[in-house]
Motif scaffolding. Structure first.
Motif, PDB file in Angstrom:
ATOM      1  N   ALA A 259       0.835  -1.198   0.000  1.00 31.08           N
ATOM      2  CA  ALA A 259       0.000   0.000   0.000  1.00 31.08           C
ATOM      3  C   ALA A 259       0.871   1.248   0.000  1.00 31.08           C
ATOM      4  CB  ALA A 259      -0.933  -0.002   1.204  1.00 31.08           C
ATOM      5  N   CYS A 260       1.967   1.191   0.746  1.00 31.12           N
ATOM      6  CA  CYS A 260       2.853   2.347   0.848  1.00 31.12           C
ATOM      7  C   CYS A 260       3.510   2.655  -0.493  1.00 31.12           C
ATOM      8  CB  CYS A 260       3.922   2.098   1.910  1.00 31.12           C
ATOM      9  SG  CYS A 260       4.822   3.557   2.400  1.00 31.12           S
ATOM     10  N   SER A 261       3.817   1.606  -1.261  1.00 30.52           N
ATOM     11  CA  SER A 261       4.476   1.860  -2.533  1.00 30.52           C
ATOM     12  C   SER A 261       3.488   2.306  -3.609  1.00 30.52           C
ATOM     13  CB  SER A 261       5.245   0.614  -2.988  1.00 30.52           C
ATOM     14  OG  SER A 261       4.360  -0.466  -3.126  1.00 30.52           O
ATOM     15  N   ILE A 262       2.218   1.954  -3.445  1.00 34.34           N
ATOM     16  CA  ILE A 262       1.215   2.308  -4.450  1.00 34.34           C
ATOM     17  C   ILE A 262       0.618   3.690  -4.203  1.00 34.34           C
ATOM     18  CG2 ILE A 262      -1.080   1.708  -5.319  1.00 34.34           C
ATOM     19  CD1 ILE A 262      -0.409  -1.192  -4.818  1.00 34.34           C
ATOM     20  N   ALA A 263       0.489   4.058  -2.918  1.00 35.54           N
ATOM     21  CA  ALA A 263      -0.260   5.269  -2.579  1.00 35.54           C
ATOM     22  C   ALA A 263       0.635   6.493  -2.455  1.00 35.54           C
ATOM     23  CB  ALA A 263      -1.015   5.057  -1.279  1.00 35.54           C
ATOM     24  N   GLU A 264      -0.009   7.638  -2.435  1.00 35.22           N
ATOM     25  CA  GLU A 264       0.694   8.896  -2.246  1.00 35.22           C
ATOM     26  C   GLU A 264      -0.228   9.849  -1.484  1.00 35.22           C
ATOM     27  OE1 GLU A 264       4.212  10.749  -4.361  1.00 35.22           O
ATOM     28  OE2 GLU A 264       2.603  10.508  -5.792  1.00 35.22           O
ATOM     29  N   GLY A 265       0.361  10.725  -0.688  1.00 38.35           N
ATOM     30  CA  GLY A 265      -0.440  11.676   0.070  1.00 38.35           C
ATOM     31  C   GLY A 265      -0.231  11.513   1.563  1.00 38.35           C
ATOM     32  N   PRO A 266      -1.302  11.727   2.348  1.00 35.69           N
ATOM     33  CA  PRO A 266      -1.159  11.627   3.806  1.00 35.69           C
ATOM     34  C   PRO A 266      -1.030  10.174   4.273  1.00 35.69           C
ATOM     35  CG  PRO A 266      -3.154  12.831   3.163  1.00 35.69           C
ATOM     36  CD  PRO A 266      -2.649  12.154   1.948  1.00 35.69           C
ATOM     37  N   LEU A 267       0.204   9.691   4.323  1.00 36.79           N
ATOM     38  CA  LEU A 267       0.463   8.324   4.770  1.00 36.79           C
ATOM     39  C   LEU A 267       1.123   8.354   6.147  1.00 36.79           C
ATOM     40  CD1 LEU A 267       2.093   6.878   1.501  1.00 36.79           C
ATOM     41  CD2 LEU A 267      -0.316   6.899   2.115  1.00 36.79           C
ATOM     42  N   VAL A 268       0.611   7.523   7.044  1.00 40.68           N
ATOM     43  CA  VAL A 268       1.189   7.402   8.385  1.00 40.68           C
ATOM     44  C   VAL A 268       1.554   5.943   8.603  1.00 40.68           C
ATOM     45  CG1 VAL A 268       0.713   7.636  10.860  1.00 40.68           C
ATOM     46  CG2 VAL A 268      -0.195   9.326   9.265  1.00 40.68           C
ATOM     47  N   GLY A 269       2.704   5.683   9.212  1.00 40.79           N
ATOM     48  CA  GLY A 269       3.103   4.301   9.464  1.00 40.79           C
ATOM     49  C   GLY A 269       3.344   4.066  10.939  1.00 40.79           C
ATOM     50  N   THR A 270       2.923   2.893  11.429  1.00 42.69           N
ATOM     51  CA  THR A 270       3.245   2.531  12.807  1.00 42.69           C
ATOM     52  C   THR A 270       4.163   1.325  12.811  1.00 42.69           C
ATOM     53  OG1 THR A 270       1.262   3.446  13.824  1.00 42.69           O
ATOM     54  CG2 THR A 270       2.318   1.656  14.991  1.00 42.69           C
TER      55      THR A 270
END
Lengths: 390, 172
Positions: free
Chosen positions: A106-117
């Motif tokens: 998902a992180c590699s496909i998406a762009e914008g407000p991304l938050v990771g835990t």
């Protein structure tokens, strides 16, 4: 707010990360936010929550001393793409994005407000260093990183050279505080253990060895064990007379877990390592049971160097036995730990933790910004993807 | 034997172009992250300054403290980016002094709850911004980014100096 959460691990297999995502999602739904969770599932019909969407069947790989069920590949990738395109999310919260599963996808496909835990704490691993150059550009897209503990933050710093905000895991403090003890379990001098006792890193063997000494000092002491595992195998090395003191309850649900914590005199966490937070200790504190735990970094931090529970030297059975006997015999000490723990555990309640995570969401996002697919953001790739868009 | 280098040259050129484009995209994303975190941090700081001015109008508060707070709030609002963190730190100090007035806090719980909420958000905002700025600056200082001017005309992100290890503080 429209929130998308991604779990890297199979939803229908119990685990700390999945429980964390479930509770966080429920908390935000209760507050009126719209939440959707994307997770792998071995059996789609086993999903009871209506906010969870399956991304397909995971594969099992060994990871960090346990078996992780993760999911990747082109089919999963197109599921993630669909989910993001249809979700119209204000923020995408990816859990454990550094392991090869859905969150990383998902992180590699998406762009914008991304938050990771980042949940895991692992010692320096050569394998992680080897893939770091490939992970870095992906992880870098996260607008904000959350680590669940100082140890998890340190792991992130060493492996991926990036910093994070520390926000602990959440619990429902009042649920554990107000649970009722089970009369069948509530007897004097009962020691409790919860977890997959067959996994070596849970340290159940250390506790079993200590039990002989404890039985000598306190003749009517007992051990209650909850959690899945092979019972016959686990007690193979235990003296037959000692076996009668141990009761295995098998896997228990949250209600049974809460009343177990209310019924015992001391909770023991003999974990030998691989732990990054220790959510069970926060739950035990909330229910008011005094704790004896190994002095591994995660527990040391959570219990503030022994302020909220007795620490014993990791893997030292005689030290463990001594600490448990001490706590079982000294009622005043047990009471002071119990009271301090209940107060301290409120800090981990979802009302507090949920707000902190929400603050991170708000800071990760520009006004009116939405999560988009990478191809939408790049004008030249639109030429190639126009044909297969829904 | 002759065909080998002929094929190799365009491949290498393509690879270099791909690498440079990918690097520029990564840096662009870092710049975007810094812009977002600054916009959010700035918004919170503005809200705090206006709340500080609101506090000076509370009946019964100390005139000397009010004067200090008013000037600190105005300075924070007027400061340009290079003086900003210093001015905001001064405002933090003035607000902390007021926060210690227990009777005032008890008299106006809502205003101070709002202040505490903003302080929490500020801590996260600062740590995310500081992290983004250092990541972007570290990337721009690499040789390949300087030689090929991959930053384009984007200005170098300004370091926000105050509260250096604010990340550690967020936990409490």
């Amino acid at each position: 707010m429209k929130i998308g959460l991604v779990s890297p691990y199979a939803w229908d297999v119990p685990g700390g990360v999945q429980a964390h995502i479930r509770d966080l999602a429920s908390h935000y739904i209760m507050q009126g936010h719209q939440v959707s969770v994307l997770a792998p599932a071995t059996d789609e019909s086993a999903i009871v929550e209506n906010f969870v969407i399956s991304a397909g069947r995971p594969v099992a790989i060994p990871y960090n001393g346990a078996v992780a069920r993760v999911l990747f590949g082109p089919v999963a990738s197109s599921r993630v793409r669909q989910w993001i395109a249809g979700g119209d999310f204000d923020v995408l919260h990816l859990h454990e994005p550094a392991i090869p599963s859905l969150s990383l996808l998902a992180c590699s496909i998406a762009e914008g407000p991304l938050v990771g835990t980042f949940h895991a704490a692992a010692p320096r691993q050569k394998a992680t260093f080897a893939i770091a150059p490939f992970l870095e550009p992906v992880i870098e897209k996260l607008r904000a990183r959350i680590a669940v503990s100082d140890i998890a933050r340190e792991t992130l710093r060493i492996h991926l050279d990036t910093d994070a905000v520390v926000i602990p895991n959440g619990i429902s403090a009042t649920f554990y505080e107000t649970a009722e003890p089970n009369p069948a379990w509530k007897k004097d001098f009962t020691i409790g253990f919860i977890g997959r006792f067959s996994e070596p890193r849970k340290g159940f063997d250390v506790l079993l060895e200590a039990l002989a000494r404890i039985a000598q000092a306190i003749p009517n002491s007992r051990l209650l064990v909850a959690g899945p595992g092979e019972v016959v195998e686990a007690i193979e090395g235990v003296d037959p007379p000692l076996r009668s003191r141990i009761t295995f309850l098998g896997r228990v649900d949250d209600d049974a877990k809460a009343s177990l914590l209310k019924s015992i005199n001391v909770y023991v966490a003999p974990n030998t390592g691989g732990e990054s937070f220790g959510i069970i200790l926060a739950e035990a504190m909330a229910s008011g049971v005094p704790i004896v735990a190994s002095d591994i970094p995660a527990f040391k931090q959570l219990l503030e160097d022994g302020k909220y529970g007795l620490l014993f030297e990791n893997e030292n059975t005689s030290d463990l036995a001594e600490k448990i006997i001490h706590l079982l015999q000294d009622e005043a000490l047990a009471k002071s730990y119990s009271e301090a723990g209940v107060e301290y555990a409120k800090r981990f309640d979802w009302s507090q933790v949920g707000e902190e995570v929400m603050n991170v969401y708000l800071h990760a996002r520009a006004e009116d910004e939405k999560v988009t697919l990478l191809s939408e953001a790049r004008p030249w790739s639109r030429l190639f993807t126009r044909g297969n868009k829904e | 034997m002759m065909e080998f280098p002929i094929l190799l040259i365009p491949t290498v050129i393509l690879l270099i172009i791909w690498y440079l484009t990918a690097s520029a995209t990564r840096l662009d994303r870092l710049h975007q992250r810094v812009e977002t975190s600054w916009a959010n941090l700035d918004a919170i700081l503005q809200r705090r300054a206006s709340l500080a001015l609101q506090l000076t109008h509370l009946p019964g508060s100390d005139p000397a403290a009010n004067l200090l707070l008013t000037s600190a709030a105005h300075q924070a609002r007027a400061a340009d980016i290079s003086e900003r963190s210093e001015a905001e730190s001064a405002l933090t100090g003035a607000l902390l002094l007021l926060r210690q007035e227990q009777w005032l806090v008890e008299k106006y719980p809502e205003v101070f709850a709002e202040l505490d909420h903003l302080t929490e958000r500020l801590k996260i905002g600062i740590s995310l911004h500081v992290e983004g700025v250092s990541a972007a600056r570290a990337r721009r200082s690499k040789a390949i980014y300087r030689i090929f001017r991959l930053a384009g005309r984007a200005p170098l992100p300004v370091k926000y100096a105050f509260e250096d290890d604010s990340l550690a503080e967020v936990q409490r």
